[in-house]
Design an enzyme around this catalytic site. Structure first.
Site, PDB file in Angstrom:
ATOM      1  N   GLU A  85       0.579  -0.998  -0.339  1.00  0.00           N
ATOM      2  CA  GLU A  85       0.131   0.205   0.161  1.00  0.00           C
ATOM      3  C   GLU A  85       1.002   1.526   0.456  1.00  0.00           C
ATOM      4  OE1 GLU A  85      -3.236   0.113   2.423  1.00  0.00           O
ATOM      5  OE2 GLU A  85      -3.468   2.311   3.082  1.00  0.00           O
ATOM      6  N   LYS A 265      -7.205  -1.109  11.100  1.00  0.00           N
ATOM      7  CA  LYS A 265      -7.224  -1.142   9.584  1.00  0.00           C
ATOM      8  C   LYS A 265      -5.546  -0.482   9.436  1.00  0.00           C
ATOM      9  CE  LYS A 265      -6.336  -1.664   4.989  1.00  0.00           C
ATOM     10  NZ  LYS A 265      -5.334  -0.601   4.405  1.00  0.00           N
ATOM     11  N   ASP A 281       3.955 -14.411  11.874  1.00  0.00           N
ATOM     12  CA  ASP A 281       2.578 -14.945  11.112  1.00  0.00           C
ATOM     13  C   ASP A 281       1.451 -13.846  11.594  1.00  0.00           C
ATOM     14  OD1 ASP A 281      -0.518 -15.608  10.635  1.00  0.00           O
ATOM     15  OD2 ASP A 281       0.096 -17.882  11.836  1.00  0.00           O
ATOM     16  N   HIS A 378      -2.199  10.649  -0.128  1.00  0.00           N
ATOM     17  CA  HIS A 378      -2.667   9.524  -0.711  1.00  0.00           C
ATOM     18  C   HIS A 378      -2.361   9.484  -2.088  1.00  0.00           C
ATOM     19  CE1 HIS A 378      -4.710   6.135   1.704  1.00  0.00           C
ATOM     20  NE2 HIS A 378      -3.315   6.415   2.950  1.00  0.00           N
TER      21      HIS A 378
END
Ligand code: MEV
Length: 425
Positions: A85, A265, A281, A378
């Site tokens: 991202e 998130k 993991d 962004h």
């Protein structure tokens, strides 16, 4: 050719690729070439990757980057991140610099206990079951002696086994709830092997073992990371206003699940990137973190903020079950290198670094959201993705990046500029 296949795992890699190309590729040669392009020329290295999982046909790449200038408990770190991202690494670097100039991050591990359970049913008298459990408890622990020998030498092992009555929730349902200390390893295999041995030793007539498995919910494997600064040094223009907005943004994520999920998130953007880069993991950590966010019955923010004595304080507390030995951490060449970059941390140190990466990411997101908005940063990072999608060449990229400096980036605006550049109108 059939789209269904038998014995696929026994095919050679070339046979697998050919079968796939014959059945699922639109352009067979192009698809095959793509798969081959990403295979490593170093045969031994490729074999190592192939053996991580079954049916490997190529390698899937994500960018591997560094966010430098983190100060954690007074020690400098360059944090490796593996993530696709755009803007995550840039945000981490900016935040590292911001807090580096204000004393850096403080982090501490609050506890490191991990959990595993043997789930079973029993329809007889609870008293009888309890007496049986008490009589065999020591034997259950002894049944794992061989498995735990090395771990005990390193100060770990089984801490405790508890019989839990869950018949209120499900008829005849009981558990052996086992607490473990696994030192510098994540301990999944260790815990599962112990649980299977315990279940085997616990078996008797009337007890039906359903399953034995570790829990990825580790609310006793907790880490806290924090930053603080004088309110005046938070933001050059109107610090009071921006501190207030920032704290309100955190408070909203504490009461509003729709916002909390996005808020968390963003935290996981930082956490997962470091976890992936260190061969840990990330699914286990994500599942555990989100469960922890709901621990009091409502899904909430994993970070918290307040003003105390003229200081702005911002912190994260979350469970992280990580390893710095075992698993892929020392096997995957880049995971191994990540460990080296992080100065070969202990599991506890890695927990602190990862928590800091999560806090930093959330700080960057909230700071942008409560000031300029998120899209400015962004879309700037996204500009390169748009240009790549449009197959812009190096020269076109340079010209368009220059043109969009300080301007709002949108897909259509970039397309229009590129069209103009290519056609002259
Ligand atoms: C995007 O990946 C993450 C953010 O949406 C997080 C947030 O809103 O806090 C920017």
């Amino acid at each position: 050719m059939s789209k269904m296949v038998k014995g696929f795992s026994r095919f050679t890699k070339e046979e697998k690729i050919s079968w796939l190309a014959d059945n699922f590729f639109q352009d067979k040669e192009k698809g095959k070439a793509t798969l081959h392009q990403y295979l490593n020329d170093d045969k031994d290295l490729q074999q190592l990757h192939d053996e991580f999982i079954e049916n490997t046909i190529s390698n899937f790449y994500v960018p591997y980057a560094i966010a430098p200038n983190f100060i954690i408990n007074g020690k400098p770190y360059a944090i490796p991140m593996a993530i696709e991202e755009s803007s995550v690494v840039a945000a981490a670097s900016l935040t590292a610099k911001f807090w580096g100039e204000r004393g850096g991050f403080k982090a501490e591990v609050l506890s490191t206990v991990k959990i595993g359970q043997v789930h079973f049913t029993y329809s007889g008298s609870k008293d009888v079951l309890e007496r049986y459990f008490s009589s065999v408890k020591e034997e259950l622990i002894r049944s794992t002696d061989e498995i735990t020998a090395n771990m005990r030498k390193r100060g770990g092992g089984i801490l405790d086994i508890e019989l839990r009555d869950r018949t209120q929730d499900l008829p005849d349902y009981y558990q052996l709830h086992v607490r473990f200390e696994t030192g510098d390893s994540m301990g999944a295999n260790f815990i599962n092997s112990c649980l299977e041995a315990i279940a085997h030793a616990f078996k008797k007539e009337g007890i039906f073992i359903v399953m034995s498995i570790l829990s990825n919910y580790v609310p006793e494997c907790l880490v806290k990371a924090e930053v603080s600064c004088k309110i005046e040094s938070f933001f050059p223009e109107d610090p009071e206003l921006y501190v207030r907005k920032f704290i309100q943004a955190v408070e909203i994520a504490e009461v509003e699940p729709f916002r909390a999920v996005t808020h968390n998130k963003g935290i996981m953007n930082g956490i997962d990137a470091v976890i992936l880069a260190t061969g840990n993991d990330f699914r286990a950590v994500a599942a555990g973190a989100h469960a922890y966010a709901s621990k009091d019955g409502r899904y909430r923010s994993l970070t918290h903020a307040k003003i105390e004595g003229g200081y702005f304080k911002f912190w994260i507390e979350l469970p992280l079950s990580l390893g710095t030995v075992g698993g892929l951490t020392r096997l995957h060449p880049l995971a191994k290198l990540s460990m080296e970059i992080l100065q070969n941390p202990t599991a506890k140190e890695l927990m602190q670094i990862v928590a800091v990466a999560g806090l930093a990411q959330n700080f960057a997101a909230l700071r942008a959201l409560t000031t300029t908005g998120i899209q400015q940063g962004h879309m700037k990072m996204h500009l390169m993705n748009i240009l790549n999608q449009m197959e812009a060449n190096l020269h076109e990229k340079e010209l368009i990046c220059e043109e969009f400096k300080g301007k709002t980036v949108s897909h259509s605006a970039v397309a229009e500029s590129l069209h103009k550049l290519r056609t002259g109108h």
